[in-house]
Design an enzyme around this catalytic site. Structure first.
Site, mmCIF file in Angstrom:
data_model
loop_
_atom_site.group_PDB
_atom_site.id
_atom_site.type_symbol
_atom_site.label_atom_id
_atom_site.label_comp_id
_atom_site.label_asym_id
_atom_site.label_seq_id
_atom_site.Cartn_x
_atom_site.Cartn_y
_atom_site.Cartn_z
ATOM 1 N N TYR A 1 -15.934 21.924 45.102
ATOM 2 C CA TYR A 1 -16.884 20.819 45.276
ATOM 3 C C TYR A 1 -17.747 20.644 44.018
ATOM 4 C CZ TYR A 1 -20.758 17.935 46.839
ATOM 5 O OH TYR A 1 -21.707 16.957 46.921
ATOM 6 N N ARG B 1 -17.412 13.915 38.288
ATOM 7 C CA ARG B 1 -17.937 12.619 38.745
ATOM 8 C C ARG B 1 -19.226 12.275 38.006
ATOM 9 N NH1 ARG B 1 -19.720 11.915 44.972
ATOM 10 N NH2 ARG B 1 -20.781 13.841 44.424
ATOM 11 N N TYR C 1 -30.808 17.377 42.825
ATOM 12 C CA TYR C 1 -30.693 18.749 43.336
ATOM 13 C C TYR C 1 -30.793 19.734 42.178
ATOM 14 C CZ TYR C 1 -28.950 17.557 48.094
ATOM 15 O OH TYR C 1 -28.812 17.118 49.370
ATOM 16 N N ARG D 1 -28.567 8.167 49.672
ATOM 17 C CA ARG D 1 -28.465 8.503 51.100
ATOM 18 C C ARG D 1 -27.902 7.362 51.935
ATOM 19 N NH1 ARG D 1 -28.363 13.860 50.785
ATOM 20 N NH2 ARG D 1 -30.055 14.580 49.444
ATOM 21 N N GLU E 1 -21.369 17.182 59.557
ATOM 22 C CA GLU E 1 -21.842 16.096 58.701
ATOM 23 C C GLU E 1 -21.507 14.783 59.406
ATOM 24 O OE1 GLU E 1 -21.507 16.507 54.437
ATOM 25 O OE2 GLU E 1 -20.553 14.531 54.341
HETATM 26 C C1 3HB Z 1 -20.889 13.610 47.778
HETATM 27 O O1 3HB Z 1 -20.832 14.551 46.980
HETATM 28 O O2 3HB Z 1 -20.512 12.474 47.465
HETATM 29 C C2 3HB Z 1 -21.416 13.818 49.126
HETATM 30 C C3 3HB Z 1 -21.327 15.033 49.740
HETATM 31 C C4 3HB Z 1 -21.802 15.185 51.036
HETATM 32 C C5 3HB Z 1 -22.391 14.148 51.694
HETATM 33 C C6 3HB Z 1 -22.479 12.925 51.079
HETATM 34 C C7 3HB Z 1 -21.979 12.761 49.785
HETATM 35 O O3 3HB Z 1 -21.682 16.357 51.681
#
Ligand code: 3HB
Length: 359
Positions: free
Chosen positions: A147, A154, A207, A220, A353
């Site tokens: 991740y 990105r 973050y 968001r 989520e």
């Molecule tokens: C993201 O990295 O695009 C993302 C990750 C999440 C929730 C929303 C967006 O867990």
């Protein structure tokens, strides 16, 4: 009346995977299909616009198809691996990064191509992005969590494209089965897009470093005032419509809510406790869509949880599905369409989520 029957310019629904995306109304066209199935496929161009199969369902029977429709005729194309479909106002595009030892460089290339495409076609306002990430909580060959590896690529693409952080759109970054990363996005040409932050949370793009070398690039939620047709400088090429009225000034508003989890400030809360995580997640959504936050972002009004008419709920452990279904049924409107998927979440301490669309 005609108005009551007239479908919204851009709409989305969940269908059986095997069902044809046959239009329910004459003059309804398919922009794209996100098929939630057992194995990845595509993106490819078909009669149904762009089709992307994301590996999110353990068995053939568990999946569903998310179908994006428009009242305007659709054209399709491909740019450096990004497959796209557009209707003169909305652009749907999708891509895939295959299994790799590390993902940052290929993710950067793919997002750079996506941003080039939206710029070249004039669909400047990205308003929703999804990222389906295989082995999301496992390490790449350099011992960076996949991740975080993805977020690095990105963020670099947005940075090099000089994309302002405050214009970033709603997104989802979620676990998928198998390896590799599939992604898709929607952008608008003349629709008015307003990104929203959540007063209960630090912006994801701020973050702290401890969560990875580059912060996640998303807002968001995005509020969109959709217009039926591009206005102003449209040419035949970018307004391919014969059967849409030449001056269609209808608008409709949607609030696209990002994947939302049990995070307060920047910290995950209620590790190991599914019910508390669901409640915190729902509180977070209520906070971002509510009247006070809407007003703070200059919107005319806010929304409630019962205004979410489509939602996708991601649950890490199959044994939590029943509890999560029950809590969601209590919170959402009875007529809301809610899809549940058993996949991993972007942080290992998160169990659930939820994303959705309010109207
Ligand atoms: C993201 O990295 O695009 C993302 C990750 C999440 C929730 C929303 C967006 O867990």
């Amino acid at each position: 009346t005609d108005v009551a029957l007239s479908p919204d310019t851009l709409d989305v629904e969940f269908r059986e995977r095997t069902e044809e995306a046959a239009p329910d109304f004459p003059g309804v066209h398919t922009l794209g299909v996100v098929d939630h199935g057992p194995r990845p496929a595509g993106p490819s161009l078909t009669r149904r616009g762009v089709e992307l199969t994301v590996p999110m369902a353990a068995a053939e029977a568990d999946g569903f198809a998310e179908v994006w429709t428009t009242t305007r005729p659709v054209r399709t194309g491909c740019h450096r691996g990004i497959h796209y479909a557009y209707d003169g106002e909305h652009l749907f595009c999708a891509g895939r990064v295959p299994a790799a030892r590390s993902y940052a460089r290929r993710t950067e290339e793919a997002y750079t191509a996506l941003l080039e495409l939206t710029g070249e076609l004039g669909y400047h306002s990205l308003f929703r992005m999804w990222n389906f990430i295989g082995r999301i909580n496992e390490d790449n060959a350099d011992r960076l969590e996949i991740y975080r590896d993805f977020c690095l690529g990105r963020a670099t693409a947005f940075e090099k494209s000089r994309y302002p952080l405050r214009r970033l759109s709603a997104a989802t970054g979620i676990g998928a089965l198998g390896e590799g990363i599939s992604f898709c996005a929607l952008s608008a040409k003349s629709g008015i897009c307003t990104p929203l932050e959540n007063p209960r949370q630090i912006a994801a793009y701020h973050y702290p470093r401890r969560y990875g070398p580059k912060s996640p690039s998303f807002a968001r939620a995005t509020h969109v005032r959709h217009t039926a047709a591009g206005t102003g400088t449209g040419t035949a090429e970018d307004a391919p419509s014969q059967d849409a009225p030449a001056h269609d000034h209808r608008t409709h508003d949607r609030l696209y809510v990002s994947g939302t989890a049990s995070i307060v400030g920047h910290a995950s809360v209620h590790a190991g406790r599914i019910e508390e995580q669901v409640r915190t997640t729902l509180d977070n959504i209520a906070g971002v869509i509510g009247d006070a936050n809407a007003a703070a972002h200059g919107l005319a009004h806010g929304y409630r949880l019962t205004d979410l008419y489509r939602a996708k709920v991601y649950v890490r452990h199959a044994e939590h599905l029943d509890a999560v279904r029950r809590l969601c049924a209590e919170a959402f409107a009875p007529e809301a369409e809610i899809a549940f998927l058993n996949v991993d979440i972007c942080r290992s301490d998160l169990l659930v989520e939820i994303e959705g669309i309010a109207r």
